[in-house]
Design a protein around this motif. Sequence first.
Motif, mmCIF file in Angstrom:
data_model
loop_
_atom_site.group_PDB
_atom_site.id
_atom_site.type_symbol
_atom_site.label_atom_id
_atom_site.label_comp_id
_atom_site.label_asym_id
_atom_site.label_seq_id
_atom_site.Cartn_x
_atom_site.Cartn_y
_atom_site.Cartn_z
ATOM 1 N N ALA A 30 0.863 -1.175 0.000
ATOM 2 C CA ALA A 30 0.000 0.000 0.000
ATOM 3 C C ALA A 30 0.905 1.232 0.000
ATOM 4 C CB ALA A 30 -0.904 0.003 1.232
ATOM 5 N N LEU A 31 0.764 2.064 -1.028
ATOM 6 C CA LEU A 31 1.652 3.208 -1.252
ATOM 7 C C LEU A 31 0.844 4.498 -1.307
ATOM 8 C CD1 LEU A 31 3.574 1.495 -4.179
ATOM 9 C CD2 LEU A 31 4.413 1.688 -1.834
ATOM 10 N N ARG A 32 1.549 5.614 -1.126
ATOM 11 C CA ARG A 32 0.862 6.911 -1.153
ATOM 12 C C ARG A 32 1.889 8.003 -1.455
ATOM 13 N NH1 ARG A 32 -0.018 10.076 3.568
ATOM 14 N NH2 ARG A 32 0.732 8.234 4.694
ATOM 15 N N TYR A 33 1.459 9.014 -2.206
ATOM 16 C CA TYR A 33 2.317 10.171 -2.464
ATOM 17 C C TYR A 33 2.220 11.160 -1.303
ATOM 18 C CZ TYR A 33 3.451 8.998 -7.283
ATOM 19 O OH TYR A 33 3.957 8.392 -8.405
ATOM 20 N N LEU A 34 3.363 11.462 -0.675
ATOM 21 C CA LEU A 34 3.419 12.545 0.297
ATOM 22 C C LEU A 34 3.606 13.881 -0.408
ATOM 23 C CD1 LEU A 34 5.716 10.921 3.017
ATOM 24 C CD2 LEU A 34 3.233 11.122 3.043
ATOM 25 N N ARG A 35 4.488 13.901 -1.404
ATOM 26 C CA ARG A 35 4.664 15.034 -2.310
ATOM 27 C C ARG A 35 4.656 14.478 -3.711
ATOM 28 N NH1 ARG A 35 6.876 19.718 -0.332
ATOM 29 N NH2 ARG A 35 5.694 20.557 -2.085
ATOM 30 N N ALA A 36 4.227 15.287 -4.675
ATOM 31 C CA ALA A 36 4.187 14.801 -6.049
ATOM 32 C C ALA A 36 4.559 15.926 -7.004
ATOM 33 C CB ALA A 36 2.805 14.257 -6.397
ATOM 34 N N ARG A 37 5.276 15.549 -8.053
ATOM 35 C CA ARG A 37 5.610 16.520 -9.100
ATOM 36 C C ARG A 37 4.322 17.126 -9.668
ATOM 37 N NH1 ARG A 37 10.383 17.092 -11.646
ATOM 38 N NH2 ARG A 37 11.155 15.083 -10.896
ATOM 39 N N ARG A 38 3.289 16.277 -9.779
ATOM 40 C CA ARG A 38 1.949 16.754 -10.137
ATOM 41 C C ARG A 38 1.165 16.901 -8.838
ATOM 42 N NH1 ARG A 38 -0.415 13.536 -15.266
ATOM 43 N NH2 ARG A 38 -2.062 15.027 -14.753
ATOM 44 N N PRO A 39 0.936 18.102 -8.346
ATOM 45 C CA PRO A 39 0.368 18.306 -7.013
ATOM 46 C C PRO A 39 -0.942 17.577 -6.761
ATOM 47 C CG PRO A 39 1.166 20.379 -7.909
ATOM 48 C CD PRO A 39 1.244 19.382 -9.021
ATOM 49 N N GLU A 40 -1.736 17.348 -7.818
ATOM 50 C CA GLU A 40 -3.033 16.687 -7.605
ATOM 51 C C GLU A 40 -2.885 15.235 -7.168
ATOM 52 O OE1 GLU A 40 -2.236 16.316 -12.132
ATOM 53 O OE2 GLU A 40 -1.835 17.738 -10.480
ATOM 54 N N LEU A 41 -1.686 14.680 -7.274
ATOM 55 C CA LEU A 41 -1.475 13.293 -6.863
ATOM 56 C C LEU A 41 -1.115 13.168 -5.383
ATOM 57 C CD1 LEU A 41 0.523 11.819 -9.879
ATOM 58 C CD2 LEU A 41 -1.957 12.040 -9.567
ATOM 59 N N ALA A 42 -0.780 14.276 -4.731
ATOM 60 C CA ALA A 42 -0.389 14.212 -3.324
ATOM 61 C C ALA A 42 -1.518 13.625 -2.483
ATOM 62 C CB ALA A 42 -0.020 15.595 -2.819
ATOM 63 N N GLY A 43 -1.179 12.658 -1.649
ATOM 64 C CA GLY A 43 -2.154 11.992 -0.803
ATOM 65 C C GLY A 43 -2.864 10.832 -1.460
ATOM 66 N N ARG A 44 -2.632 10.613 -2.758
ATOM 67 C CA ARG A 44 -3.346 9.557 -3.466
ATOM 68 C C ARG A 44 -2.775 8.187 -3.114
ATOM 69 N NH1 ARG A 44 -5.991 11.317 -8.208
ATOM 70 N NH2 ARG A 44 -6.613 9.131 -8.497
ATOM 71 N N PRO A 45 -3.592 7.272 -2.614
ATOM 72 C CA PRO A 45 -3.117 5.911 -2.342
ATOM 73 C C PRO A 45 -3.156 5.055 -3.599
ATOM 74 C CG PRO A 45 -5.387 6.115 -1.631
ATOM 75 C CD PRO A 45 -4.974 7.472 -2.168
ATOM 76 N N PHE A 46 -2.281 4.086 -3.671
ATOM 77 C CA PHE A 46 -2.307 3.111 -4.765
ATOM 78 C C PHE A 46 -1.576 1.857 -4.306
ATOM 79 C CE2 PHE A 46 1.379 5.797 -5.277
ATOM 80 C CZ PHE A 46 2.393 4.992 -5.755
ATOM 81 N N HIS A 47 -1.682 0.811 -5.099
ATOM 82 C CA HIS A 47 -1.122 -0.483 -4.727
ATOM 83 C C HIS A 47 -0.131 -0.981 -5.766
ATOM 84 C CE1 HIS A 47 -4.664 -1.780 -1.896
ATOM 85 N NE2 HIS A 47 -3.959 -0.768 -1.429
ATOM 86 N N ALA A 48 0.845 -1.755 -5.285
ATOM 87 C CA ALA A 48 1.762 -2.482 -6.164
ATOM 88 C C ALA A 48 1.835 -3.918 -5.665
ATOM 89 C CB ALA A 48 3.146 -1.844 -6.154
ATOM 90 N N ARG A 49 2.110 -4.830 -6.579
ATOM 91 C CA ARG A 49 2.223 -6.233 -6.176
ATOM 92 C C ARG A 49 3.398 -6.402 -5.217
ATOM 93 N NH1 ARG A 49 0.686 -6.886 -11.726
ATOM 94 N NH2 ARG A 49 -1.378 -7.862 -11.846
ATOM 95 N N PHE A 50 3.171 -7.203 -4.201
ATOM 96 C CA PHE A 50 4.219 -7.436 -3.208
ATOM 97 C C PHE A 50 5.388 -8.182 -3.843
ATOM 98 C CE2 PHE A 50 6.246 -10.037 0.079
ATOM 99 C CZ PHE A 50 6.599 -9.060 0.987
ATOM 100 N N ASP A 51 6.571 -7.674 -3.601
ATOM 101 C CA ASP A 51 7.793 -8.314 -4.089
ATOM 102 C C ASP A 51 8.831 -8.201 -2.975
ATOM 103 O OD1 ASP A 51 10.191 -9.067 -5.221
ATOM 104 O OD2 ASP A 51 10.005 -7.808 -7.001
ATOM 105 N N PRO A 52 9.195 -9.311 -2.337
ATOM 106 C CA PRO A 52 10.116 -9.240 -1.193
ATOM 107 C C PRO A 52 11.514 -8.778 -1.572
ATOM 108 C CG PRO A 52 9.713 -11.521 -1.814
ATOM 109 C CD PRO A 52 8.759 -10.690 -2.605
ATOM 110 N N GLN A 53 11.837 -8.779 -2.873
ATOM 111 C CA GLN A 53 13.169 -8.371 -3.309
ATOM 112 C C GLN A 53 13.206 -6.938 -3.859
ATOM 113 O OE1 GLN A 53 15.729 -10.279 -2.542
ATOM 114 N NE2 GLN A 53 14.206 -11.677 -1.683
#
Length: 444
Positions: free
Chosen positions: A390-413
């Motif tokens: 579970a990921l989220r932008y704290l700051r973003a080059r595109r300001p409208e993305l700040a705070g937006r949560p998103f997901h990536a597949r788990f990869d232990p490496q």
Amino acid sequence: MTAAAAPRFRAYGPRHLDEIGARFGIAPAEVEAMKAVAAVLPFRVNDYVLEELIDWDQAPADPIHRLVFPQPGALRPADLARMLRLTRAGVSRVELGTAAGAVRARMNPHPGQQLTLNRPALADGAPAPGLQHKYPDTVLFFPSKGQTCHAYCSYCFRWAQFVGDPALRFAEPDVSVLTGYLRAHPEVESVLVTGGDPLIMKASQLAGYVEPLLDPALETVRTIRLGTKALAYWPYRFVSDDDAGELLALFERIVRAGRQLAVMAHFTHPRELSTAAAQEAVRRVVATGARIYCQAPLIAGVNDAAATWAELWTRELALGCTPYYMFVERDTGPRWLFDVPLARAHWIFADAYRDLPGLARTVRGPVMSATPGKVVIDGVVDVAGERRFALRYLRARRPELAGRPFHARFDPQARWLTDLEPAGPDDAALLWGEAPDPAPAAAA
């Protein structure tokens, strides 16, 4: 502390490695390997780090030793072998520099596309080689006289500033370039003076760069930030250097002018806050009205244990500082020697955070400062039987993305944002800093 007893700063570089080796009992073969690495990557240290911070009984495994001294593993085996051959042969500086430059070119010297995406142009279209402007409200300023440090971190993501190649360096001698840019960009509310380390400068030099920002015509600039490792690597800068009082008076003038002064302190290990000099330095800075925000990356073999971070953040809080960021080691330099898998980074952060007092829970992490912005790993979750980050932008080059949560597949490496695979189409857009397609309007 009397003036006669005040420690005097002396920097040691690659040419002093034999001297340091003899002084602290480093084996000749280890010194030889250090010289080969130091021909490629920057090395600088001082007596305070050598005598007060490193536990020589534990070296080279000691975390502070690993923090500052050249590590053989910082070069790939073939590169290390070649640099050893060249340094042993005593080849010319030109030949050695050419070989070193080839190695550096493979180390991603400017991560996050800093040269192409962060460097702004001035009103006349001319480049601004000493500025970076990634987030709309914040500009980074690299004063020419502040582009070194009291000691270098072996993992530093700005290592390219210190290797003597002008093409890799951000630096600006003229503060009017900065003030002119700020007048043309009133959306900028915060200036981060960085490097290198601006506190390597004399107080009068720093004042020449900072006081123009106090001009009422630049009232849009509300916060002045100073990025520094001086509190950790040379706390006498604030205690007994001949212009320490002048430096603290400058801090007070900034605060009296109605600007917030934020000292962005880089503490990587709790030992850096264990000395009387460091603690006194922090107290003196806090007394000026400046606020100290503490940040550091998670580094294998230095601070990759939850107990280390919990102790670090607790000590920072006790001294009146604000724990701010745990960063992920950036994708540059010898990252293979220092980085930690993202999954392990999250578990270290979570374990350290769990028992913190409430006022220390200002800290955020682990955070990747990547091309599209600052991305924090909020956790590892299960969605429909699939494990995800579970990921989220704290700051973003595109300001409208700040705070937006998103997901990536788990990869232990996985060790960096580019190692991740998005969990779905919208996640893919966000992972690369793009806005996902809007949802279709509901049928009437």
